[in-house]
Design a protein around this motif. Structure first.
Motif, mmCIF file in Angstrom:
data_model
loop_
_atom_site.group_PDB
_atom_site.id
_atom_site.type_symbol
_atom_site.label_atom_id
_atom_site.label_comp_id
_atom_site.label_asym_id
_atom_site.label_seq_id
_atom_site.Cartn_x
_atom_site.Cartn_y
_atom_site.Cartn_z
ATOM 1 N N THR A 41 0.856 -1.250 0.047
ATOM 2 C CA THR A 41 -0.152 0.003 -0.054
ATOM 3 C C THR A 41 0.876 1.139 0.065
ATOM 4 O O THR A 41 0.498 2.194 -0.544
ATOM 5 C CB THR A 41 -1.006 0.085 1.080
ATOM 6 O OG1 THR A 41 -1.648 -1.152 1.302
ATOM 7 C CG2 THR A 41 -1.979 0.939 1.112
ATOM 8 N N TYR A 72 -9.498 -3.811 -4.588
ATOM 9 C CA TYR A 72 -10.306 -5.082 -4.743
ATOM 10 C C TYR A 72 -11.650 -4.884 -4.123
ATOM 11 O O TYR A 72 -12.634 -5.458 -4.621
ATOM 12 C CB TYR A 72 -9.523 -6.110 -3.859
ATOM 13 C CG TYR A 72 -10.028 -7.385 -4.043
ATOM 14 C CD1 TYR A 72 -10.024 -8.275 -5.391
ATOM 15 C CD2 TYR A 72 -10.706 -8.194 -3.103
ATOM 16 C CE1 TYR A 72 -10.480 -9.290 -5.592
ATOM 17 C CE2 TYR A 72 -11.580 -9.295 -3.471
ATOM 18 C CZ TYR A 72 -11.409 -9.976 -4.756
ATOM 19 O OH TYR A 72 -11.762 -11.052 -5.027
ATOM 20 N N ALA A 125 -11.152 -1.492 1.151
ATOM 21 C CA ALA A 125 -9.756 -1.545 0.747
ATOM 22 C C ALA A 125 -9.645 -0.015 0.103
ATOM 23 O O ALA A 125 -8.674 0.732 0.228
ATOM 24 C CB ALA A 125 -9.354 -2.725 -0.126
ATOM 25 N N ASP A 135 -4.836 -3.137 -7.379
ATOM 26 C CA ASP A 135 -4.246 -3.674 -6.395
ATOM 27 C C ASP A 135 -4.745 -5.279 -6.184
ATOM 28 O O ASP A 135 -5.717 -5.268 -6.734
ATOM 29 C CB ASP A 135 -4.698 -2.666 -5.011
ATOM 30 C CG ASP A 135 -3.999 -3.174 -3.969
ATOM 31 O OD1 ASP A 135 -3.015 -3.824 -3.904
ATOM 32 O OD2 ASP A 135 -4.632 -2.854 -2.520
ATOM 33 N N GLU A 136 -4.248 -5.989 -5.383
ATOM 34 C CA GLU A 136 -4.554 -7.298 -5.043
ATOM 35 C C GLU A 136 -4.757 -7.896 -6.616
ATOM 36 O O GLU A 136 -5.823 -8.657 -6.733
ATOM 37 C CB GLU A 136 -5.849 -7.438 -4.439
ATOM 38 C CG GLU A 136 -5.978 -6.705 -2.937
ATOM 39 C CD GLU A 136 -5.157 -7.728 -1.954
ATOM 40 O OE1 GLU A 136 -4.541 -8.611 -2.318
ATOM 41 O OE2 GLU A 136 -5.038 -7.233 -0.705
ATOM 42 N N GLN A 161 -3.520 -10.656 -7.744
ATOM 43 C CA GLN A 161 -3.465 -12.119 -7.632
ATOM 44 C C GLN A 161 -5.033 -12.646 -7.966
ATOM 45 O O GLN A 161 -5.080 -13.475 -8.326
ATOM 46 C CB GLN A 161 -2.747 -12.712 -6.554
ATOM 47 C CG GLN A 161 -3.513 -12.444 -5.440
ATOM 48 C CD GLN A 161 -3.317 -11.045 -4.667
ATOM 49 O OE1 GLN A 161 -2.356 -10.268 -5.092
ATOM 50 N NE2 GLN A 161 -4.098 -10.923 -3.540
ATOM 51 N N ASP A 162 -5.904 -11.654 -7.274
ATOM 52 C CA ASP A 162 -7.454 -11.904 -7.228
ATOM 53 C C ASP A 162 -8.349 -11.730 -8.452
ATOM 54 O O ASP A 162 -9.350 -12.030 -8.504
ATOM 55 C CB ASP A 162 -7.721 -11.714 -5.836
ATOM 56 C CG ASP A 162 -7.294 -12.582 -4.838
ATOM 57 O OD1 ASP A 162 -7.004 -13.915 -5.048
ATOM 58 O OD2 ASP A 162 -7.202 -12.336 -3.602
ATOM 59 N N GLY A 221 0.397 -7.468 -6.803
ATOM 60 C CA GLY A 221 -0.236 -8.651 -6.161
ATOM 61 C C GLY A 221 0.755 -9.534 -5.727
ATOM 62 O O GLY A 221 2.031 -9.371 -5.501
ATOM 63 N N ASP A 222 0.490 -10.918 -5.043
ATOM 64 C CA ASP A 222 1.334 -11.565 -4.710
ATOM 65 C C ASP A 222 0.711 -13.074 -4.996
ATOM 66 O O ASP A 222 -0.310 -13.335 -4.622
ATOM 67 C CB ASP A 222 1.285 -11.697 -2.987
ATOM 68 C CG ASP A 222 2.337 -12.541 -2.523
ATOM 69 O OD1 ASP A 222 3.102 -13.471 -3.428
ATOM 70 O OD2 ASP A 222 2.483 -12.661 -1.307
ATOM 71 N N GLN A 237 -0.442 -15.413 -2.650
ATOM 72 C CA GLN A 237 -1.601 -15.177 -1.506
ATOM 73 C C GLN A 237 -3.225 -15.193 -2.555
ATOM 74 O O GLN A 237 -4.113 -14.603 -2.062
ATOM 75 C CB GLN A 237 -1.575 -14.083 -1.108
ATOM 76 C CG GLN A 237 -0.349 -13.929 -0.117
ATOM 77 C CD GLN A 237 -0.241 -12.646 0.745
ATOM 78 O OE1 GLN A 237 -1.119 -12.426 1.620
ATOM 79 N NE2 GLN A 237 0.693 -11.908 0.492
ATOM 80 N N LYS A 239 -6.986 -12.147 5.181
ATOM 81 C CA LYS A 239 -6.194 -11.544 4.199
ATOM 82 C C LYS A 239 -5.848 -10.247 4.233
ATOM 83 O O LYS A 239 -6.953 -9.335 4.542
ATOM 84 C CB LYS A 239 -6.659 -11.854 2.870
ATOM 85 C CG LYS A 239 -6.075 -11.361 1.711
ATOM 86 C CD LYS A 239 -4.970 -12.493 1.263
ATOM 87 C CE LYS A 239 -3.881 -11.289 0.344
ATOM 88 N NZ LYS A 239 -4.379 -10.828 -0.826
ATOM 89 N N GLY A 240 -4.750 -9.721 4.320
ATOM 90 C CA GLY A 240 -4.415 -8.229 4.504
ATOM 91 C C GLY A 240 -4.491 -7.608 5.814
ATOM 92 O O GLY A 240 -4.152 -6.365 6.092
#
Ligand SMILES: [Zn+2]
Ligand SMILES: [Zn+2]
Ligand SMILES: [Zn+2]
Length: 1023
Positions: free
Chosen positions: A236, A262, A266, A623-624, A626-627, A652-653, A656, A809-810
């Motif tokens: 962030t 996301y 957030a 952001d995020e 990966q999802d 992202g990661d 995760q 998560k987060g």
């Protein structure tokens, strides 16, 4: 460059430098051609036509060729080649060099300004791949003009005067042979400069100065950028820092930056950070939901009406469930389809022949929670079909009823036929024997057949009636018809006084649905339908694009999904159930003039793609990432392509990514460049959250899946001792019968005191208030809010909160306690299999087993700042716990554990192979029962001396007490594997099988003289 091109008027008005006249020959045969050469170009007069060509338009210098009738001069432009003949024989000698000089001096400015532009691009901006390609294309076009001419003149007299031009062109040709390293160096020097210029900004934008990696991530700006940000690495800060940097360096204005978060929460958290850190409210983060809305609103001139279903999954489920119920209640046809689906397609059929061991087959039945309509945990599909057929024909039955007479099997158990039909006084036994008379490989044919013989003998002895059915009949599709026929034969007036008792026709389905509702099968199916509606609409993106107002689901998509499915028959049937729901759902939306989330993304996408929406954004930050789902990624890509020089920055990661079940596709992150094009990938690998010991376990754990991008996370906090600790505790026996519906039931980890034990241990370590998370795979595996309140009161220094893995998560806590680590459908990793139709609509399944569950565990572990505790019943522990114990450096001795907990590897079930023996207490004291109970009913006795568990694994042929000091050892029967008992006769002591029951046919008469027992060598330790 064109704007610099002189007009023809310019050229004419120019004082001519010299004229090239026609050859003598030409003057005789007509009006001669003259070529007026000026500093800006040439004017060619042929008869009454005048052609003007500027030097800039000439792609190469004019060329001269001598012919019999005079010189031929050609002027080559981008579009055509002008050729003039019969010009003065001396023209080449006199004018060629001068023409070339004029051409060169008129054109070299363009090369110089191109060079300036390139230098500007490479020093004032991060060199994007698209810029690089444009540079290389432009320089290539120039070099084509210059190089042949320069090379031709290299040895001529003119070479000296061309030296200057040669140097300039040489500089341009450098960009053609730019190698990777030079490109990287150019980018690096830009980054270094920016780091220097904006140092104080990066120092102050967040409460702690940004790290070097974070700063670089703010600056790097290729066309596509992927930042892999490990847990707790401050992504962030980068989102905020990069936004501020773009504004401060004047690369972007606030209205040109799009920040995508996301979820709404957030987004508002990011807004707060931006307001606080950048002191601006001109930028606010948005969700995909509001992005879609604003695109549509802008194009249509008003906000679309959004259905409550778009963001409220519960409202959507309630509507679909309601409509599903209506269909079931009102339509006999639909009801039949539902019953047919639940009878034949709810589970994917497997026979004993598909498995390698009995345990593996039990595992399949446990994992899929395969139950009959009445809820019985059947052991094979034959039993399932029989149970359901009896039920749907209204025939009362008992599953695994005790046989009416005292008949014991070899293993000393009462004979239990598969079914008993009290109204007809008939038993049913189902045998897994195929049409060749074979049984599964792990079953001994002789023993199996012997047992059948013995069962037949029992029925004959006691004059009881038994219907035998088998797998061969099932294979031929005749199982149920055979059963019905055999039952009809038995329907004599005596046994069935009422003719209405049953018929070969099933009872009307309306009498069945109540039971199906009671045991949750209808709810499960409705939930599936609800998930399918959204996923199917998302999958139909291509088809409905441009036709969002009148969506039609076409058969081609159906076919495609069915083809992609692992169980096409099941998928086809599921579609039959889904179709009317889908139609009604769409009708409902269109009646109320509303759109849902899928429609919205779809509509927005089509407006962006057809240019009805003009994107203002030059910087898109997500952001995020990966999802992200494919439709959302497609929208991001379309927005990028809609605006010139727009770049994407995705954070992202892939470690995760935990939302595949709802449509996310982690391969959009792991294969980012393949989807978006040339990408600069960077990573944040220094975590501020957890220590090196947690980092090590978590990283090693996630890295077992080779598809995850390899990263090495480093921690600011270093500790020496393991920071992941395992507490082994038997689950409380009273909870064995716990079901999902009974939510008030206390969870295992509370009932057996394990949570209290861990909280006490944590309390002992701390002297200031800290936070503790209780984490589980499912909400219903967490303590109730009342329990959590009590725990908070009981441990005043600890602020205790319960979270599901997904919800955590987060977030972060000082300590986490991970619970619910057991096997099965509601265990972890959740063994729940996704119905084939659902699976076919999700992102392609990863080849690594439990890939997503593994990532969930990574998320759970990395919530902890100081220490993570795991509570597990080792006799019911999942693969993950076993892997942690075997392969990772964790603390195993912080808590005491019982012998049976610490030696589960010594206690496998000898009947089904995969089960473990669990300690239980019954009316007759302690016993050890298979963890695959109730499907596997194997039990063993504890040590007669000390009540501890006994293992068969130490010495073949013996059971030994696991309690070391006890040293009890007992021989086992070579014939039936049962324990032997020391008896006395007049001949002396002997060991007799415990299954000895005199002359009973199933009695085991095996015995060995005590003197003849071949005690294991190490027996010296057992005096
Ligand atoms: Zn077993
Ligand atoms: Zn013992
Ligand atoms: Zn025996």
């Amino acid at each position: 460059m064109n704007s610099n091109s002189p007009t023809s008027v310019d050229i004419i008005e120019q004082q001519s430098v010299f004229n090239i006249s026609a050859s003598i020959f030409h003057r005789f045969i007509g009006i001669p051609t003259t070529i007026k050469v000026c500093s800006r170009g040439v004017v060619i007069d042929v008869e009454n036509n005048s052609t003007n060509i500027s030097w800039q338009d000439l792609t190469v210098p004019p060329s001269f060729h001598l012919s019999f009738f005079g010189q031929i001069i050609s002027f080559k432009t981008e579009k055509r080649n002008y050729v003039y003949s019969m010009l003065a024989y001396s023209a080449k000698r006199k004018y060629k060099n001068m023409c070339e000089q004029l051409w060169a001096s008129a054109n070299i400015h363009r090369v110089e300004s191109l060079l300036t532009a390139i230098e500007n691009f490479t020093t004032n901006r991060y060199l994007r791949q698209s810029t690089l390609e444009r540079i290389q294309l432009a320089s290539k076009q120039e070099l084509v003009r210059w190089l042949p001419w320069l090379n031709a003149n290299r040895s001529s007299n003119a070479a000296k005067s061309l030296a200057n031009i040669s140097i300039i062109v040489q500089r341009l040709s450098y960009y053609q042979i730019w190698n990777e390293q030079e490109i990287a160096d150019s980018r690096e020097s830009y980054i270094a400069e920016q780091l220097q210029i904006h140092k104080s900004f990066f120092d102050q934008v967040e409460s702690d100065p940004l790290t070097q990696c974070q700063r670089r991530a703010c600056i790097i700006d290729n066309d596509n950028n992927l930042l892999l940000a490990g847990a707790g690495t401050g992504k962030t800060s980068v989102m905020v820092g990069r936004t501020g940097y773009l504004l401060k360096s004047l690369q972007g204005k606030s209205e040109e930056i799009l920040l995508l978060a996301y979820g709404r929460k957030a987004a508002s958290e990011m807004d707060d950070r931006i307001r606080e850190k950048l002191s601006t409210d001109r930028i606010s983060a948005t969700t995909f939901h509001s992005l879609g809305l604003s695109i549509i609103a802008q194009v249509e001139g008003k906000k679309p009406k959004i259905s409550a279903f778009a963001e409220d999954e519960k409202a959507k489920l309630a509507w679909i469930q309601g409509y599903f119920d209506t269909l079931i209640n009102d339509s006999a046809h639909y009801r039949e389809l539902v019953v047919d689906y639940l009878t034949n397609y709810e589970y994917i059929e497997r026979s004993a022949f598909d498995f390698k061991s009995l345990g593996e087959s039990y595992q399949y039945f446990n994992d899929n929670d395969i139950r009959s309509f009445k809820g019985e945990q059947v052991r094979n599909f034959g039993q399932l079909y029989i149970a359901n057929a009896l039920f749907s024909h209204g025939i009362a039955y008992q599953y695994q009823a005790k046989y009416g007479y005292d008949v014991q099997t070899t293993a000393g158990k009462q004979y239990q036929p598969d079914f008993f039909l009290p109204e007809l006084n008939v038993y049913i036994d189902y045998h897994e024997i195929d049409h060749n008379g074979n049984t599964a490989t792990y079953i001994d044919d002789d023993t199996y057949l012997q047992r059948i013989e013995w069962q037949r003998a029992a029925h004959e002895n006691y004059n009881t009636d038994c219907i035998e059915l088998n797998y061969a009949q099932q294979q031929e599709g005749k199982l149920i018809s055979t059963l019905m026929q055999l039952l009809m034969e038995r329907k004599t007036p005596v046994q069935a006084p009422s003719n209405e008792l049953f018929s070969t026709e099933p009872i009307p389905t309306e009498f069945m649905t109540d039971t199906l509702k009671e045991n949750g099968k209808i709810t499960t199916l409705a939930t599936l339908m609800c998930q399918l509606v959204g996923l199917y609409k998302a999958a139909c993106l291509e088809i409905s694009l441009g036709n969002t107002s009148n969506r039609r689901f076409n058969n081609a998509k159906h076919e495609e999904v069915i083809a992609a499915s692992l169980a096409p028959k099941q998928t086809t049937r599921a579609f039959t159930l889904l179709n009317p729901i889908l139609t009604a759902y769409e009708q409902h939306l269109s009646n109320s003039g509303e759109i849902d989330f899928e429609d919205m993304i779809n509509k927005a996408l089509s407006y962006v793609k057809t240019d009805k929406f003009k994107s203002p954004w030059r910087y898109i930050m997500v952001d995020e990432f990966q999802d992200i789902s494919e439709p959302r990624a497609r929208l991001v890509k379309a927005l990028r392509d809609n605006k010139k020089e727009c770049s994407i920055f995705a954070v992202g990661d892939d470690w995760q990514a935990i939302y595949r079940f709802s449509g996310a596709d982690v391969s959009l992150t792991t294969q980012f460049a393949r989807y978006f094009g040339a990408t600069t990938q960077s990573a944040l690998m220094q975590t501020f959250r957890f220590n090196n010991q947690i980092a090590k376990v978590a990283t090693d754990f996630i890295s077992k899946n080779p598809a995850q991008i390899s990263k090495s996370i480093s921690s600011i906090k270093q500790v020496d001792a393991p920071a992941v600790s395992l507490l082994k505790r038997e689950s409380s026996q009273n909870n064995m019968a716990k079901t999902m519906s009974n939510k008030t039931m206390i969870i295992d980890e509370m009932a057996n005191g394990a949570i209290d034990e861990v909280l006490t241990a944590i309390s002992a370590k701390v002297c200031k208030p800290i936070t503790v998370y209780l984490l589980a795979r499912f909400w219903f595996l967490l303590p109730t809010s009342i329990d959590i309140k009590r725990l908070n009161n009981q441990y005043p220094l600890l602020a205790i909160e319960g979270q599901s893995f997904h919800a955590s998560k987060g977030k972060e806590a000082d300590y986490v306690i991970i619970i619910g680590m057991k096997k099965g459908i509601h265990g972890f990793p959740s063994a729940k299999t996704t119905p084939a139709i659902h699976e076919a609509l999700l992102a392609k399944e990863e080849s690594f087993k439990y890939a997503e569950e593994r990532r969930l565990f990574y998320v759970a572990l990395t919530r902890a700042k100081d220490r993570a505790y795991i509570i597990a019943d080792m006799s019911d522990s999942n693969n993950f716990v076993q892997e942690l114990v075997n392969d990772h450096h964790i603390e195993l001795n912080e808590f005491d554990s019982t012998t049976s907990q610490s030696s589960v590897a010594d206690l496998p079930c000898m009947v089904c192979d995969t089960g473990l023996l669990k300690k239980r207490t019954g009316r007759f004291g302690t016993f050890y029962a298979c963890s695959n109970s109730p499907r596997c009913q194997h039990k063993e006795k504890p040590c007669a001396n000390c009540d501890s568990p006994m293992t068969r694994k130490r010495y073949p042929g013996f059971k030994t007490c696991l309690n070391q000091p006890c040293k009890n050892i007992v021989p086992t029967c070579v014939q039936c594997n049962a324990e032997m008992v020391l008896r006395k006769s007049n001949k002396g002591e002997f060991w007799g099988c415990q299954n000895y029951r005199g002359n009973d046919p199933m009695s085991c008469k095996n015995s060995v003289d005590n003197a003849n027992i071949n005690w294991p060598e190490l027996i010296t330790e057992y005096p």
